[in-house]
Design a protein around this motif. Structure first.
Motif, PDB file in Angstrom:
ATOM      1  N   LEU A  99       0.824  -1.211   0.000  1.00  0.00           N
ATOM      2  CA  LEU A  99       0.000   0.000   0.000  1.00  0.00           C
ATOM      3  C   LEU A  99       0.853   1.254   0.000  1.00  0.00           C
ATOM      4  CD1 LEU A  99      -2.903  -0.706   2.520  1.00  0.00           C
ATOM      5  CD2 LEU A  99      -3.058  -0.433   0.063  1.00  0.00           C
ATOM      6  N   GLU A 100       2.022   1.177   0.602  1.00  0.00           N
ATOM      7  CA  GLU A 100       2.864   2.366   0.726  1.00  0.00           C
ATOM      8  C   GLU A 100       3.443   2.814  -0.612  1.00  0.00           C
ATOM      9  OE1 GLU A 100       5.279   2.540   4.105  1.00  0.00           O
ATOM     10  OE2 GLU A 100       3.778   1.586   5.361  1.00  0.00           O
ATOM     11  N   LYS A 101       3.314   1.986  -1.633  1.00  0.00           N
ATOM     12  CA  LYS A 101       3.812   2.377  -2.953  1.00  0.00           C
ATOM     13  C   LYS A 101       2.777   3.166  -3.749  1.00  0.00           C
ATOM     14  CE  LYS A 101       7.284  -1.094  -3.308  1.00  0.00           C
ATOM     15  NZ  LYS A 101       7.933  -2.140  -4.035  1.00  0.00           N
ATOM     16  N   TYR A 102       1.540   3.233  -3.259  1.00  0.00           N
ATOM     17  CA  TYR A 102       0.531   4.042  -3.929  1.00  0.00           C
ATOM     18  C   TYR A 102       0.841   5.508  -3.672  1.00  0.00           C
ATOM     19  CZ  TYR A 102      -2.447   0.013  -4.873  1.00  0.00           C
ATOM     20  OH  TYR A 102      -2.944  -1.166  -5.334  1.00  0.00           O
ATOM     21  N   SER A 103       0.925   6.282  -4.737  1.00  0.00           N
ATOM     22  CA  SER A 103       1.224   7.699  -4.593  1.00  0.00           C
ATOM     23  C   SER A 103       0.717   8.450  -5.818  1.00  0.00           C
ATOM     24  CB  SER A 103       2.730   7.918  -4.431  1.00  0.00           C
ATOM     25  OG  SER A 103       3.405   7.504  -5.595  1.00  0.00           O
ATOM     26  N   SER A 104       0.662   9.742  -5.676  1.00  0.00           N
ATOM     27  CA  SER A 104       0.275  10.602  -6.788  1.00  0.00           C
ATOM     28  C   SER A 104       1.312  11.707  -6.904  1.00  0.00           C
ATOM     29  CB  SER A 104      -1.105  11.223  -6.532  1.00  0.00           C
ATOM     30  OG  SER A 104      -2.084  10.228  -6.446  1.00  0.00           O
ATOM     31  N   CYS A 105       1.422  12.232  -8.113  1.00  0.00           N
ATOM     32  CA  CYS A 105       2.389  13.293  -8.361  1.00  0.00           C
ATOM     33  C   CYS A 105       1.664  14.631  -8.317  1.00  0.00           C
ATOM     34  CB  CYS A 105       3.052  13.080  -9.714  1.00  0.00           C
ATOM     35  SG  CYS A 105       4.427  14.187 -10.005  1.00  0.00           S
ATOM     36  N   GLU A 120      12.658  14.426  -8.734  1.00  0.00           N
ATOM     37  CA  GLU A 120      11.968  15.583  -9.292  1.00  0.00           C
ATOM     38  C   GLU A 120      10.503  15.513  -8.902  1.00  0.00           C
ATOM     39  OE1 GLU A 120      12.439  16.909 -13.369  1.00  0.00           O
ATOM     40  OE2 GLU A 120      14.121  15.534 -13.543  1.00  0.00           O
ATOM     41  N   GLY A 121       9.859  16.673  -8.861  1.00  0.00           N
ATOM     42  CA  GLY A 121       8.427  16.731  -8.588  1.00  0.00           C
ATOM     43  C   GLY A 121       8.111  16.549  -7.110  1.00  0.00           C
ATOM     44  N   ILE A 122       6.831  16.661  -6.821  1.00  0.00           N
ATOM     45  CA  ILE A 122       6.356  16.493  -5.440  1.00  0.00           C
ATOM     46  C   ILE A 122       5.406  15.306  -5.419  1.00  0.00           C
ATOM     47  CG2 ILE A 122       5.067  17.549  -3.554  1.00  0.00           C
ATOM     48  CD1 ILE A 122       5.961  20.282  -4.677  1.00  0.00           C
ATOM     49  N   ARG A 123       5.779  14.311  -4.658  1.00  0.00           N
ATOM     50  CA  ARG A 123       4.995  13.074  -4.603  1.00  0.00           C
ATOM     51  C   ARG A 123       4.149  13.053  -3.324  1.00  0.00           C
ATOM     52  NH1 ARG A 123       5.360   8.695  -7.618  1.00  0.00           N
ATOM     53  NH2 ARG A 123       7.308   9.380  -8.495  1.00  0.00           N
ATOM     54  N   ILE A 124       2.854  12.759  -3.471  1.00  0.00           N
ATOM     55  CA  ILE A 124       1.929  12.583  -2.349  1.00  0.00           C
ATOM     56  C   ILE A 124       1.822  11.082  -2.086  1.00  0.00           C
ATOM     57  CG2 ILE A 124      -0.423  12.933  -1.494  1.00  0.00           C
ATOM     58  CD1 ILE A 124       1.015  15.539  -1.952  1.00  0.00           C
ATOM     59  N   MET A 125       2.248  10.652  -0.914  1.00  0.00           N
ATOM     60  CA  MET A 125       2.267   9.224  -0.562  1.00  0.00           C
ATOM     61  C   MET A 125       0.965   8.858   0.158  1.00  0.00           C
ATOM     62  SD  MET A 125       5.202   8.471  -1.795  1.00  0.00           S
ATOM     63  CE  MET A 125       5.527   6.850  -1.176  1.00  0.00           C
ATOM     64  N   SER A 167       0.579   5.266   2.169  1.00  0.00           N
ATOM     65  CA  SER A 167       0.990   5.089   3.557  1.00  0.00           C
ATOM     66  C   SER A 167      -0.081   5.613   4.508  1.00  0.00           C
ATOM     67  CB  SER A 167       2.327   5.772   3.819  1.00  0.00           C
ATOM     68  OG  SER A 167       2.230   7.146   3.552  1.00  0.00           O
ATOM     69  N   VAL A 168      -0.802   6.668   4.101  1.00  0.00           N
ATOM     70  CA  VAL A 168      -1.909   7.178   4.910  1.00  0.00           C
ATOM     71  C   VAL A 168      -3.032   6.149   4.943  1.00  0.00           C
ATOM     72  CG1 VAL A 168      -3.652   9.001   5.091  1.00  0.00           C
ATOM     73  CG2 VAL A 168      -1.318   9.574   4.426  1.00  0.00           C
ATOM     74  N   LEU A 169      -3.314   5.537   3.809  1.00  0.00           N
ATOM     75  CA  LEU A 169      -4.344   4.495   3.749  1.00  0.00           C
ATOM     76  C   LEU A 169      -3.963   3.306   4.615  1.00  0.00           C
ATOM     77  CD1 LEU A 169      -6.970   3.445   2.486  1.00  0.00           C
ATOM     78  CD2 LEU A 169      -5.590   2.537   0.617  1.00  0.00           C
ATOM     79  N   SER A 170      -2.711   2.911   4.579  1.00  0.00           N
ATOM     80  CA  SER A 170      -2.231   1.793   5.406  1.00  0.00           C
ATOM     81  C   SER A 170      -2.370   2.111   6.892  1.00  0.00           C
ATOM     82  CB  SER A 170      -0.778   1.483   5.061  1.00  0.00           C
ATOM     83  OG  SER A 170      -0.289   0.436   5.861  1.00  0.00           O
ATOM     84  N   ALA A 171      -1.984   3.315   7.289  1.00  0.00           N
ATOM     85  CA  ALA A 171      -2.103   3.707   8.697  1.00  0.00           C
ATOM     86  C   ALA A 171      -3.567   3.798   9.115  1.00  0.00           C
ATOM     87  CB  ALA A 171      -1.408   5.049   8.919  1.00  0.00           C
ATOM     88  N   THR A 172      -4.428   4.272   8.220  1.00  0.00           N
ATOM     89  CA  THR A 172      -5.858   4.362   8.525  1.00  0.00           C
ATOM     90  C   THR A 172      -6.458   2.972   8.715  1.00  0.00           C
ATOM     91  OG1 THR A 172      -6.013   6.402   7.253  1.00  0.00           O
ATOM     92  CG2 THR A 172      -8.075   5.248   7.696  1.00  0.00           C
ATOM     93  N   LEU A 173      -6.086   2.034   7.858  1.00  0.00           N
ATOM     94  CA  LEU A 173      -6.567   0.656   8.011  1.00  0.00           C
ATOM     95  C   LEU A 173      -6.083   0.052   9.323  1.00  0.00           C
ATOM     96  CD1 LEU A 173      -6.182  -0.753   4.393  1.00  0.00           C
ATOM     97  CD2 LEU A 173      -8.301  -0.323   5.630  1.00  0.00           C
ATOM     98  N   SER A 174      -4.841   0.303   9.671  1.00  0.00           N
ATOM     99  CA  SER A 174      -4.316  -0.191  10.947  1.00  0.00           C
ATOM    100  C   SER A 174      -5.109   0.382  12.115  1.00  0.00           C
ATOM    101  CB  SER A 174      -2.844   0.176  11.112  1.00  0.00           C
ATOM    102  OG  SER A 174      -2.061  -0.475  10.169  1.00  0.00           O
ATOM    103  N   PHE A 175      -5.405   1.671  12.057  1.00  0.00           N
ATOM    104  CA  PHE A 175      -6.180   2.308  13.120  1.00  0.00           C
ATOM    105  C   PHE A 175      -7.577   1.714  13.204  1.00  0.00           C
ATOM    106  CE2 PHE A 175      -9.364   5.486  14.233  1.00  0.00           C
ATOM    107  CZ  PHE A 175      -9.006   5.723  15.551  1.00  0.00           C
ATOM    108  N   LEU A 176      -8.251   1.567  12.074  1.00  0.00           N
ATOM    109  CA  LEU A 176      -9.616   1.037  12.076  1.00  0.00           C
ATOM    110  C   LEU A 176      -9.669  -0.392  12.603  1.00  0.00           C
ATOM    111  CD1 LEU A 176     -11.027   2.473   8.722  1.00  0.00           C
ATOM    112  CD2 LEU A 176     -11.587   3.172  11.066  1.00  0.00           C
ATOM    113  N   ILE A 177      -8.706  -1.208  12.226  1.00  0.00           N
ATOM    114  CA  ILE A 177      -8.666  -2.584  12.732  1.00  0.00           C
ATOM    115  C   ILE A 177      -8.426  -2.576  14.238  1.00  0.00           C
ATOM    116  CG2 ILE A 177      -7.347  -4.738  12.688  1.00  0.00           C
ATOM    117  CD1 ILE A 177      -6.899  -4.199   9.682  1.00  0.00           C
TER     118      ILE A 177
END
Length: 158
Positions: free
Chosen positions: A59-65, A81-86, A89-99
């Motif tokens: 999940l941590e490899k999902y990102s947007s530019c 180069e560029g600015i990457r939004i990861m 990793s936020v989704l992974s942490a959110t799933l961990s919190f919800l579980i």
């Protein structure tokens, strides 16, 4: 600093540490740390592969530019180069919190709330029985009083 003040400070600290809620809190922190490892393992070992059926396994490899073009160094994996939004990793942490929250609620909070409600109901029923006994005793005492008054009144007409 006087000797009595040192002793009282140490005694106060010892009393603080020996209070039940401090020890309970320490146990909760240790159990919480161990539980976090279990949840993280579930997310990495079960959730990530399930998500991986639709994309990448991590999940941590999902990102947007955010600012194009986004390029990464293949050797280090860092953005060059560029600015990457990861957001993965936020989704992974959110799933961990919800579980974690679901397990804590369904396995700890909900059963404890049911237990406390059952205990309160039993206590209320016990108090109700006690009240009934007290009322019954009061009625018996009134009858005894009335009988004694009647006997006195019948034996000694005044």
């Amino acid at each position: 600093m006087s000797e009595t003040k040192k002793v009282s400070l140490l005694e106060g600290f010892k009393a603080f540490l020996m209070r039940g809620n401090v020890i309970d809190l320490a146990v909760a922190v240790v159990i919480g740390a161990a539980f976090t490892n279990i949840v993280n393992s579930i997310v990495k070992g079960v959730i990530n592969p399930l998500v991986g059926a639709f994309g990448t396994q991590d999940l941590e490899k999902y990102s947007s530019c955010l600012k194009a073009p986004c390029t990464t160094d293949p050797a280090t994996g860092e953005a060059t180069e560029g600015i990457r939004i990861m957001w993965g990793s936020v989704l992974s942490a959110t799933l961990s919190f919800l579980i974690t929250a679901a397990v804590v609620y369904f396995l700890m909070v909900l059963p404890m709330a049911k237990y406390l409600a059952r205990r309160a109901a039993m206590q209320a029923a016990k108090e109700g029985v006690q009240e009934t006994l007290e009322v019954t005793e009061l009625e018996v005492l009134k009858e005894i009083r009335d009988t004694l008054v009647a006997q006195r009144g019948g034996a000694n007409p005044a």
